[in-house]
Design a protein around this motif. Structure first.
Motif, PDB file in Angstrom:
ATOM      1  N   GLN A  53     -58.208 -14.950  20.791  1.00  0.00           N
ATOM      2  CA  GLN A  53     -58.460 -13.803  21.673  1.00  0.00           C
ATOM      3  C   GLN A  53     -59.403 -14.187  22.810  1.00  0.00           C
ATOM      4  OE1 GLN A  53     -55.777 -11.666  20.809  1.00  0.00           O
ATOM      5  NE2 GLN A  53     -57.263 -10.385  21.841  1.00  0.00           N
ATOM      6  N   TYR A  97     -58.503 -13.893  26.744  1.00  0.00           N
ATOM      7  CA  TYR A  97     -59.296 -13.116  27.698  1.00  0.00           C
ATOM      8  C   TYR A  97     -59.697 -13.976  28.891  1.00  0.00           C
ATOM      9  CZ  TYR A  97     -59.763  -9.385  24.187  1.00  0.00           C
ATOM     10  OH  TYR A  97     -59.528  -8.396  23.284  1.00  0.00           O
ATOM     11  N   GLU A  98     -60.139 -15.192  28.629  1.00  0.00           N
ATOM     12  CA  GLU A  98     -60.547 -16.079  29.723  1.00  0.00           C
ATOM     13  C   GLU A  98     -59.354 -16.446  30.594  1.00  0.00           C
ATOM     14  OE1 GLU A  98     -62.794 -18.524  32.289  1.00  0.00           O
ATOM     15  OE2 GLU A  98     -63.265 -16.790  31.045  1.00  0.00           O
ATOM     16  N   TYR A 128     -66.951 -12.448  26.207  1.00  0.00           N
ATOM     17  CA  TYR A 128     -65.916 -11.573  25.669  1.00  0.00           C
ATOM     18  C   TYR A 128     -66.128 -11.138  24.226  1.00  0.00           C
ATOM     19  CZ  TYR A 128     -63.535 -13.776  29.634  1.00  0.00           C
ATOM     20  OH  TYR A 128     -63.207 -14.240  30.867  1.00  0.00           O
ATOM     21  N   LEU A 157     -65.430  -7.675  22.805  1.00  0.00           N
ATOM     22  CA  LEU A 157     -64.045  -7.201  22.787  1.00  0.00           C
ATOM     23  C   LEU A 157     -63.336  -7.521  21.472  1.00  0.00           C
ATOM     24  CD1 LEU A 157     -63.038  -8.272  26.407  1.00  0.00           C
ATOM     25  CD2 LEU A 157     -63.784  -6.014  25.627  1.00  0.00           C
TER      26      LEU A 157
END
Length: 114
Positions: A62, A66-67, A16, A19
């Protein structure tokens, strides 16, 4: 942060990292990949230690979010474990079946390319 937690964050960063903001990416690379301290990052970037600490914390938060939503790391690890089991089964029961080994290799290579 212990070694296991650092490895977990590094893994999440691999999935990620793009991002995150550029600063978060930079600071996380310094901190996790280059093993810089917060003080060293602050000196290298000419910012306060608090700015570095805040960006690292927000970046980690973050990555974890996301995970939590996307499960890319968890799914990757689950697929990897199954792939190892399949390979071990083939090696044990079908070690002479070159066609099967080739097909499994192609399947795994195709998954990596996607």
């Amino acid at each position: 942060m212990n070694f296991e937690e650092k490895n977990r964050i590094n893994g999440l960063f691999g999935f990620y990292g793009e991002l995150l903001t550029t600063k978060q990416q930079d600071y996380l690379r310094y901190y996790f990949e280059d093993d810089y301290s917060i003080v060293e990052i602050a000196e290298a970037e000419f910012v306060s230690r608090q700015a570095v600490s805040d960006n690292i914390r927000r970046g980690i938060d973050q990555l974890v979010k996301y995970e939590h939503v996307l499960h890319l790391q968890r799914n990757f690890e689950a697929r990897s474990a199954i792939e190892k089991q399949v390979q071990a089964y083939i090696d044990l029961h079908y070690r002479d079946d070159e066609t099967l080994k080739q097909l499994v290799s192609q399947l795994l290579a195709h998954e990596i390319e996607d």
